[in-house]
Design a protein around this motif. Structure first.
Motif, short mmCIF file in Angstrom:
data_model
loop_
_atom_site.label_atom_id
_atom_site.label_comp_id
_atom_site.label_asym_id
_atom_site.label_seq_id
_atom_site.Cartn_x
_atom_site.Cartn_y
_atom_site.Cartn_z
N MET A 263 -6.66 2.75 -3.22
CA MET A 263 -6.23 4.07 -2.77
C MET A 263 -6.48 5.14 -3.81
N HIS A 264 -6.21 4.82 -5.07
CA HIS A 264 -6.37 5.81 -6.12
C HIS A 264 -7.82 6.29 -6.21
N ARG A 265 -8.73 5.33 -6.19
CA ARG A 265 -10.15 5.68 -6.27
C ARG A 265 -10.58 6.47 -5.03
N ALA A 266 -10.07 6.08 -3.88
CA ALA A 266 -10.43 6.77 -2.64
C ALA A 266 -9.97 8.23 -2.71
N VAL A 267 -8.75 8.43 -3.15
CA VAL A 267 -8.22 9.80 -3.22
C VAL A 267 -9.01 10.62 -4.24
N CYS A 268 -9.38 10.01 -5.35
CA CYS A 268 -10.19 10.72 -6.35
C CYS A 268 -11.53 11.15 -5.76
N LEU A 269 -12.15 10.26 -4.97
CA LEU A 269 -13.44 10.60 -4.36
C LEU A 269 -13.29 11.77 -3.39
N VAL A 270 -12.20 11.76 -2.65
CA VAL A 270 -11.98 12.83 -1.66
C VAL A 270 -11.65 14.14 -2.35
N LEU A 271 -10.72 14.10 -3.29
CA LEU A 271 -10.32 15.33 -3.97
C LEU A 271 -11.45 15.85 -4.85
N GLY A 272 -12.30 14.95 -5.34
CA GLY A 272 -13.45 15.35 -6.14
C GLY A 272 -14.62 15.80 -5.28
N GLU A 273 -14.39 15.85 -3.97
CA GLU A 273 -15.40 16.30 -3.01
C GLU A 273 -16.65 15.44 -3.04
N LYS A 274 -16.46 14.18 -3.35
CA LYS A 274 -17.57 13.24 -3.32
C LYS A 274 -17.61 12.50 -1.98
N ALA A 275 -16.48 12.52 -1.29
CA ALA A 275 -16.39 11.81 -0.01
C ALA A 275 -15.47 12.57 0.93
N ASP A 276 -15.67 12.33 2.20
CA ASP A 276 -14.81 12.94 3.22
C ASP A 276 -14.04 11.86 3.96
N VAL A 277 -12.86 12.22 4.41
CA VAL A 277 -12.05 11.28 5.17
C VAL A 277 -12.55 11.24 6.61
N LEU A 278 -12.92 10.05 7.07
CA LEU A 278 -13.32 9.91 8.47
C LEU A 278 -12.12 9.53 9.33
N HIS A 279 -11.29 8.67 8.80
CA HIS A 279 -10.09 8.26 9.51
C HIS A 279 -8.93 8.22 8.52
N SER A 280 -7.82 8.75 8.96
CA SER A 280 -6.62 8.64 8.16
C SER A 280 -5.86 7.40 8.60
N ASP A 281 -4.99 6.97 7.74
CA ASP A 281 -4.18 5.81 8.09
C ASP A 281 -3.31 6.13 9.30
N VAL A 282 -3.20 5.15 10.18
CA VAL A 282 -2.45 5.39 11.43
C VAL A 282 -0.97 5.66 11.17
N SER A 283 -0.50 5.27 10.00
CA SER A 283 0.92 5.50 9.69
C SER A 283 1.26 6.98 9.61
N GLY A 284 0.23 7.80 9.34
CA GLY A 284 0.46 9.24 9.23
C GLY A 284 1.12 9.65 7.93
N ILE A 285 1.27 8.71 7.01
CA ILE A 285 1.89 9.03 5.72
C ILE A 285 0.98 9.96 4.92
N GLU A 286 1.61 10.92 4.26
CA GLU A 286 0.83 11.85 3.45
C GLU A 286 1.11 11.66 1.97
N LEU A 287 0.06 11.90 1.21
CA LEU A 287 0.22 11.95 -0.24
C LEU A 287 0.44 13.42 -0.58
N ARG A 288 1.40 13.68 -1.42
CA ARG A 288 1.68 15.09 -1.74
C ARG A 288 1.75 15.29 -3.24
N SER A 289 1.15 16.37 -3.68
CA SER A 289 1.39 16.84 -5.04
C SER A 289 1.73 18.31 -4.90
N GLU A 290 1.85 18.99 -6.01
CA GLU A 290 2.23 20.40 -5.92
C GLU A 290 1.18 21.22 -5.21
N THR A 291 -0.06 20.79 -5.35
CA THR A 291 -1.14 21.61 -4.79
C THR A 291 -1.84 20.97 -3.59
#
Ligand SMILES: [Zn+2]
Length: 170
Positions: A19-47
């Motif tokens: 998960m950590h690497r996946a989020v880094c790829l997405v936030l680093g604009e190296k990858a896009d999310v095609l499907h989110s987890d069905v749980s609908g849980i969100e990761l949140r930081s201040e920004t």
């Protein structure tokens, strides 16, 4: 512990990442999310708020170096042989070494077939030539990225299935 399926820009499955690497790829604009987890849980930081990804796709093409052989595992072997006994065609439940290990046969794709217990016992330490048996086809090493992800289809999110379909497996 959750894994994310990483696709090439071509939609070819490459691997699973944490998960950590996946989020880094997405936030680093190296990858896009095609499907989110069905749980609908969100990761949140201040920004940032980001739904937990399940499948992500790289923005640039990654050339996959031709890696070494697909590892021989029970699950992958069963899949290669369609869960059918190589000798009699009934449901397989074990692995047989065509040239028995006791006679120098290697534990390799080319010498392993799916087998039913009955044929496995009957064959024992003999060669198929000695029994007058034949193989429908020579056992071979499977090729293609999908073979590296065997197991992922069962362990992962159902949303992965479409990307791991066998259609493009060699
Ligand atoms: Zn059999």
């Amino acid at each position: 512990m959750r894994r994310v399926l990483l696709l090439n820009i071509t939609y070819e499955p490459l691997t699973t990442v944490g998960m950590h690497r996946a989020v880094c790829l997405v936030l680093g604009e190296k990858a896009d999310v095609l499907h989110s987890d069905v749980s609908g849980i969100e990761l949140r930081s201040e920004t940032v708020r980001l739904a937990i990804p399940s499948v992500i796709r790289l923005r640039r093409y990654i050339r996959v170096p031709h890696r070494s052989r697909v590892p021989l595992t029970r699950a992958a072997l069963m899949r290669r042989d369609n869960y059918l006994c190589a000798y009699c065609g009934t449901k397989a439940d074990t692995i047989d070494h065509v040239i028995p290990r006791s006679r120098g046969g290697p534990h390799a794709w080319e010498n392993c077939v799916a087998s039913c217990t009955r044929c496995n016992h009957r064959k024992a330490d003999r060669l198929i030539e000695e029994l007058g048996w034949t193989l429908a086809r020579d056992p071979a090493v499977p090729h293609g990225p999908h073979w590296r992800l065997i197991g992922a289809i069962n362990d992962g999110d159902p949303q992965w299935v479409a990307y791991l379909a066998e259609s493009s497996a060699a």
